[in-house]
Design an enzyme around this catalytic site. Sequence first.
Site, PDB file in Angstrom:
ATOM      1  CG  ASP A  91     -12.481  -4.520  -4.475  1.00  0.00           C
ATOM      2  OD1 ASP A  91     -12.806  -5.295  -3.573  1.00  0.00           O
ATOM      3  OD2 ASP A  91     -13.121  -4.388  -5.528  1.00  0.00           O
ATOM      4  CD1 TRP A  92      -4.820  -7.219  -2.307  1.00  0.00           C
ATOM      5  CD2 TRP A  92      -4.472  -5.569  -0.839  1.00  0.00           C
ATOM      6  NE1 TRP A  92      -3.468  -7.169  -2.062  1.00  0.00           N
ATOM      7  CE2 TRP A  92      -3.218  -6.164  -1.152  1.00  0.00           C
ATOM      8  CE3 TRP A  92      -4.498  -4.506   0.061  1.00  0.00           C
ATOM      9  CZ2 TRP A  92      -2.023  -5.732  -0.594  1.00  0.00           C
ATOM     10  CZ3 TRP A  92      -3.304  -4.076   0.628  1.00  0.00           C
ATOM     11  CH2 TRP A  92      -2.092  -4.674   0.304  1.00  0.00           C
ATOM     12  CG  ASP A 194      -1.491  14.203  -4.184  1.00  0.00           C
ATOM     13  OD1 ASP A 194      -0.354  14.615  -4.516  1.00  0.00           O
ATOM     14  OD2 ASP A 194      -1.737  13.771  -3.042  1.00  0.00           O
TER      15      ASP A 194
END
Length: 289
Positions: A91-92, A194
Amino acid sequence: MNKFIEQALHAAGDFSRLKQVKQTFGGSINESFFVETNERKYFIKYHTDAPDRFFELEAKGLRLIRETNSVSVPEVLAYSDEKNNAFLVMDWVEGRKSQDTEAKLGDRIAKMHQTFGNQHGFPDDTFIGVLPQPNGLFLSWLEYYRDSRLSAQMTQGIEQNSITGNRRLRMEKLLLNLEKWIPDDVEPSYLHGDLWGGNWLVGAGGNPYVVDPSFLYGDRHFELAFTELFGGYSGDFYQAYVERFPLRDDYDDIKDLYQLYYLLVHLNIFGESYGPRVDAILKRYVGVY
């Protein structure tokens, strides 16, 4: 490129008309795109020469974080690790930071860290950037951090001549004495792995999201130390974090040793510009030769 985009969209179940494709920037490993169709908006990452299971493991890390019901992650809609056609479709996510976005982020990362596994490490070998990251499951955090993290980066550095001479001698001495500083009996928190400042973003309503995990179970202070290494987190973030999950008293004593791992990674990827910071930490803990 549109042919590749269409293949990725079809894998995600979208066969509608392609309206817009725009390349985005921010990472050095993959090509990435904003894609809009008649159905929805997507973020698609593409890698022409991805290592085996590269996007599978990223998708797995996002799923594990999502299962903690803490910090938000984009929904993974499809992925492939096929040679010359590896991609990840999500999804954006787009929004504007609100006054409490960073406090929400700190609180939700703390909540994620309050979810625990049974052992340290991870059953699959993963990646940090594109460097292989050996894993395995350990009852001892000390053993995992020494053997799978620091020792693995030292071996990589020796092979490519970034860890030689006194730097190598200090690393060897540090590993022999690591139990002086690194705890053995901490609980194995769910960790993003990360969490530098570029791996969180803002969605609708100012809601914070994290992306690009290199997931593991381990000491949460390892994760927090990395957030301080290159910046990208405000005082609101840390205040909200400690309100939910206070730090251990030994954090300031071990923070540099946890940052050492990520500095070794950067030394092995980007070169000697990170060497002086590695050397300074080694000298702090094991002295000079």
